[in-house]
Scaffold this active site. Structure first.
Site, PDB file in Angstrom:
ATOM      1  N   GLU A  49       0.874  -1.166   0.000  1.00  7.89           N
ATOM      2  CA  GLU A  49       0.000   0.000   0.000  1.00  7.89           C
ATOM      3  C   GLU A  49       0.914   1.218   0.000  1.00  7.89           C
ATOM      4  OE1 GLU A  49      -3.953   0.766   2.329  1.00  7.89           O
ATOM      5  OE2 GLU A  49      -2.291   1.514   3.558  1.00  7.89           O
ATOM      6  N   ASP A  60      -4.595  10.588   8.238  1.00  2.00           N
ATOM      7  CA  ASP A  60      -3.420   9.926   8.772  1.00  2.00           C
ATOM      8  C   ASP A  60      -2.942  10.578  10.054  1.00  2.00           C
ATOM      9  OD1 ASP A  60      -3.151   7.985   6.786  1.00  2.00           O
ATOM     10  OD2 ASP A  60      -2.339   9.470   5.417  1.00  2.00           O
TER      11      ASP A  60
END
Length: 268
Positions: A49, A60
């Site tokens: 990923e 994030d």
């Protein structure tokens, strides 16, 4: 047979789940980034990923924000598709992109997905686009044979989970908890109930992410019925802690991925 089908066939034959590490393209610099990706694959990663550098990664946590915000390494978003930056073509494993909508819009939706196909990308997860806002991306993804990936949050309604199942392909990104990514906050286990609800809608294979940093968490995810686990912040932390010692960085990454992959084996 695409690389997803090949992966799931291989894992089923070996009675295993998938382990997928996350890294940002170009972190800590373009040359070391390519070495990192190759090390992850050699250590047993079933897929990669990859994040594209972006100045405002909303979903994030601080660890991955630090990597994605490191644009001064010379890796600009458009560079991620150039031949010397793509670790993709030589790999016989699926490659995912995790990114944000502004990067798709920047060069046009059709052009973005065409570049993904040319670079060897298998799927794209646009982190800030839920299913009910995804219609404009679908035609281009289908045109260029890029699997659209969607997030299944732990608090999702049945309506949301059904749309994730119907619109997604390749795999389903199953959140172990709400919030942002980060090994600092452990994953919530188990996730049986959410997996059972996704099964009712025949969702693509589920992979558990957010807070996955230890082999025991991977084992629990597999035992709960997930098809695999994704680890990002723990990988990025290893990179950050060894910036001055690139060889030690690769050695620790290899050890970490090998241990996490070993935890995906189903107990007979």
């Amino acid at each position: 047979m695409d690389r997803y089908q090949h992966l799931f066939q291989r894992l089923a034959a070996h009675n295993q789940g998938a382990f997928v590490p996350f890294v940002t393209i170009g972190d800590p610099n373009p040359q070391q980034s390519l070495r990192i990706m190759q090390t992850l694959v050699e250590a047993g990663a079933d897929a990669l990923e990859l994040g594209i550098p972006f100045s405002d990664p909303l979903a994030d946590g601080p660890t991955i924000q630090g990597a994605i915000s490191a644009l001064d390494s010379g890796t600009k978003p458009i560079r991620c598709f150039e031949a010397d930056q793509a670790p993709i073509r030589a790999q016989d494993i699926p490659i995912y992109l995790l990114m944000y909508a502004n990067l798709v819009y920047a060069r046009g939706i059709d052009n973005f997905y065409q570049r993904c196909q040319q670079a060897g990308v298998d799927s794209v997860l646009i982190a800030d686009v839920p299913t009910n806002e995804s219609a404009e991306f679908g035609p281009a993804a289908k045109k260029y044979a890029i699997h659209p990936i969607f997030i299944a949050p732990p608090t999702a309604s049945d309506e949301t989970l059904q749309s994730v199942a119907e619109l997604g392909s390749g795999y389903t990104y199953l959140l172990s908890r709400s919030g942002v990514t980060g090994a600092e906050t452990k994953a919530n286990m188990p996730v049986h109930a959410l997996l059972e609800r996704l099964n009712q809608f025949s969702a693509p294979p589920r992979r558990l992410g957010f807070g996955i940093s230890e082999p025991e968490q991977v084992k629990q995810a597999i035992e709960s019925g997930a098809a695999g686990a994704i680890s990002g912040s723990a990988v990025v932390k290893i990179i950050e802690h060894h910036l001055a010692k690139p060889e030690a960085m690769l050695a620790e990454l290899k050890t970490f991925v090998s241990a996490m992959k070993s935890a995906t084996k189903h107990d007979k």
